[in-house]
Write an enzyme that holds these catalytic residues in place. Structure first.
Site, PDB file in Angstrom:
ATOM      1  N   HIS A  64      31.647   2.619 -28.303  1.00  0.00           N
ATOM      2  CA  HIS A  64      32.054   1.234 -28.019  1.00  0.00           C
ATOM      3  C   HIS A  64      33.418   1.200 -27.333  1.00  0.00           C
ATOM      4  CE1 HIS A  64      28.843  -0.965 -30.095  1.00  0.00           C
ATOM      5  NE2 HIS A  64      28.824   0.076 -30.917  1.00  0.00           N
ATOM      6  N   CYS A 123      25.979   1.548 -26.121  1.00  0.00           N
ATOM      7  CA  CYS A 123      25.292   1.806 -27.388  1.00  0.00           C
ATOM      8  C   CYS A 123      23.804   1.442 -27.270  1.00  0.00           C
ATOM      9  CB  CYS A 123      25.988   1.066 -28.524  1.00  0.00           C
ATOM     10  SG  CYS A 123      25.563   1.711 -30.160  1.00  0.00           S
ATOM     11  N   TYR A 124      23.355   0.356 -27.899  1.00  0.00           N
ATOM     12  CA  TYR A 124      21.954  -0.038 -27.747  1.00  0.00           C
ATOM     13  C   TYR A 124      21.622  -0.299 -26.282  1.00  0.00           C
ATOM     14  CZ  TYR A 124      17.480  -2.357 -28.546  1.00  0.00           C
ATOM     15  OH  TYR A 124      16.147  -2.673 -28.529  1.00  0.00           O
ATOM     16  N   GLU A 160      34.839  -1.325 -26.067  1.00  0.00           N
ATOM     17  CA  GLU A 160      35.476  -2.636 -26.220  1.00  0.00           C
ATOM     18  C   GLU A 160      36.384  -2.738 -27.435  1.00  0.00           C
ATOM     19  OE1 GLU A 160      31.295  -3.131 -28.070  1.00  0.00           O
ATOM     20  OE2 GLU A 160      32.313  -1.909 -26.568  1.00  0.00           O
ATOM     21  N   GLY A 181      23.685  -3.351 -30.255  1.00  0.00           N
ATOM     22  CA  GLY A 181      22.862  -4.199 -31.113  1.00  0.00           C
ATOM     23  C   GLY A 181      22.355  -3.427 -32.320  1.00  0.00           C
ATOM     24  N   ASP A 191      44.171 -25.338 -30.133  1.00  0.00           N
ATOM     25  CA  ASP A 191      43.166 -25.774 -29.164  1.00  0.00           C
ATOM     26  C   ASP A 191      43.411 -27.204 -28.673  1.00  0.00           C
ATOM     27  OD1 ASP A 191      42.026 -23.292 -29.603  1.00  0.00           O
ATOM     28  OD2 ASP A 191      40.614 -24.047 -31.097  1.00  0.00           O
ATOM     29  N   LYS A 236      40.169 -17.545 -27.628  1.00  0.00           N
ATOM     30  CA  LYS A 236      41.407 -18.016 -28.251  1.00  0.00           C
ATOM     31  C   LYS A 236      42.643 -17.388 -27.614  1.00  0.00           C
ATOM     32  CE  LYS A 236      41.878 -20.175 -31.753  1.00  0.00           C
ATOM     33  NZ  LYS A 236      42.112 -21.611 -32.027  1.00  0.00           N
TER      34      LYS A 236
END
Length: 522
Positions: free
Chosen positions: A178, A88-89, A180, A61, A236, A378
């Site tokens: 991070h 992180c945060y 991710e 964050g 979608d 997605k």
């Protein structure tokens, strides 16, 4: 045999502190085969307990832990007796809340870094990189300067002594970088270690199981009633159509509004795929003339968008009124829409664009909403579509704006302009695919310029329209650079467009990056 109720039985809760990467955490967890959901950091204790997670991840964050009023994780997170991973945060607030210390860093780390592994705990496991180093992506200013009691430092960098920590007894872990993002080389493996080895989750979340689960849920919820879907031909709505058709068959009716602003032959392709090949009932509302009449004389991009949106709702509503006994309206809402809409209500993010969905229907069309893919990202929707048998070319083609060619024709929209643009865009796509560059670019399209330029054809003079070509490379569409297409390819595309379309005398290539330019021209 896995039952449908087991698919989401193993689950990870992600508490979001506002990082731009938070959704990536949820995607990475799901890619490892484990169901996850993301909620704001101030989720109530009651809701956290009701979610019943196998583990909790605290996201990064933009705030500073040492500043007054900065966000904190709910205390229940550390009292449930389940594993917790702070990123992180998330690491910083966990450290501060458990008795450690966080201070502003003298050196801000942003970008590539190499982390030295000191202790191989359960999170690091048997991850291997050159000389016990991890190539990672940092993005922080503050740093943990004192770890809480019971923790150990497991990895560090020269400027960040506390890069990774763990309390193996309580199964609390923290990472300053991070995992991710794709820039962190072993990030997926780290997250997989956490959700599988530490949290004990099984890999039950996959497209086959999801389809079985959704079909069962849809049949139970809808029963023998009828469903209406606005089919656009996009990813979608197409996946929703295929999924509903598998679940309820002829109880589904799709309305395809052909506004005359689609790509070359797209209307016929939609009808062939869904009505002819799949046997789905599709009503094609041919509304080209209506849309073009409504757009006549309008040059402002936002007003054009509103006109197109308004006409779509009106045409869809008119077709819906012709149908008897419809109880449900299906929409292709996906998980990022849900996350961002929820965040906007809490004042944590901006409202998303909503042109994908059939919002704002008249009161006399009071349908119950069905959103079969509202908890999917997605990439998960595309995998679902592949499993359902939809063509790869349709599922993985480049994004197309909701207003269609209406915002790729600069200024006033006319049928003449749309027809020229369709042909030019099709040539562009043909050559990108033939050269292998279609899949190397994230988005590519042609733009009609409402200006004329002098050209020469044989011994004659041609005074005709200008077409601009746009192709970009991007990962997240937040930033993008123009695609560095080979000159030979640009030359071939330009030559074909001017030779095959008599109404075009000049082709230009857009070399603007985002920022400062946007990807679409309007």
């Amino acid at each position: 045999m896995t039952t449908n109720t087991q698919i989401t039985e193993d689950r990870i809760l992600i508490l979001d502190f506002g990082s731009q990467y938070s959704q990536l955490i949820a995607r990475r967890v799901r890619e490892s085969g484990v169901y996850s959901e993301m909620f704001a950091y101030d989720m109530s204790e009651e809701d956290i307990r009701a979610f019943n997670p196998n583990g909790i991840i605290l996201s990064g964050g933009p705030e500073s832990v040492h500043e007054e009023g900065s966000p904190r994780a709910p205390e229940v997170v550390f009292n449930l007796g389940i594993p917790v991973l702070g990123i992180c945060y998330g690491l910083q607030t966990m450290s501060a809340q458990l008795g450690g210390k966080v201070e502003p860093g003298t050196v801000h780390e942003f970008g590539y870094a190499e982390v030295d592994i000191q202790i191989r705990d359960g999170l690091i496991g048997d991850l291997e990189d050159s000389a016990d180093k991890l190539k990672v992506w940092m993005s922080h200013g503050d740093k943990v300067t004192q770890i809480p009691e019971g923790f150990q430092i497991t990895a560090s960098t020269p400027s960040c002594p506390v890069a990774m920590v763990s309390d193996e007894k309580r199964r609390f872990y923290g990472i300053q970088f991070h995992p991710e993002v794709t820039h962190t080389a072993k990030g997926k493996e780290l997250l997989s270690n956490f959700v599988h080895n530490i949290c004990g989750c099984r890999s039950l979340w996959n497209s086959e199981n999801i389809i079985d689960l959704r079909v069962e849920q849809l049949r139970e919820h809808i029963g023998d009633q009828k469903v209406l879907l606005g089919l656009s031909g996009g990813v979608d709505s197409s996946v929703v159509a295929a999924l509903l058709h598998r679940a309820i068959g002829d109880q589904l009716t799709c309305v395809f509004v052909d506004n005359g602003l689609l790509r070359l032959n797209e209307g016929d392709q939609v009808m062939d795929m869904f009505a002819k090949n799949m046997g789905i009932r599709v009503i094609r509302a041919d509304a080209e003339e209506r849309f073009l009449t409504a757009l006549a004389g309008e040059v402002d991009p936002e007003k054009k968008r509103k006109i197109i949106g308004r006409e779509f709702i009106e045409v869809f509503a008119e077709e819906a009124r012709k149908l008897d006994g419809v109880n449900f309206l299906a929409q292709g809402t996906i998980y990022p829409d849900v996350i961002e809409s929820a965040a906007s209500k809490q004042g944590k993010a901006h409202v998303i664009k909503s042109h994908h969905n059939v919002g704002g229907l008249p009161e006399d069309l009071a349908f119950e909403l069905v959103e079969p893919i509202r908890d999917l990202f997605k990439d998960e929707v595309r995998k679902l579509g592949t499993t359902l048998g939809l063509p790869f070319e349709m599922l993985y083609r480049h994004p197309f704006p909701g207003p269609g060619l209406g915002v790729r024709i600069l200024g006033e929209v006319k049928k003449e302009y749309a027809d020229i643009l369709r042909l030019a865009d099709d040539i562009f796509m043909q050559e990108l695919r033939a050269s292998g560059w279609y899949d190397k670019t994230a988005q590519a399209f042609a733009v009609f310029q409402p200006v004329k330029s002098v050209g020469v054809v044989g011994d004659g003079r041609r005074y005709a329209w200008v077409i601009a070509l746009r192709a970009v490379e991007t990962v997240d569409f937040m930033t993008a650079r123009f695609a560095h297409l080979p000159y030979e390819l640009v030359d071939k595309i330009s030559t074909r467009i001017m030779n095959e379309i008599a109404e075009v005398s000049r082709v230009v290539y857009d070399v603007s990056s985002k920022p400062p330019a946007t990807i679409e021209w309007e």
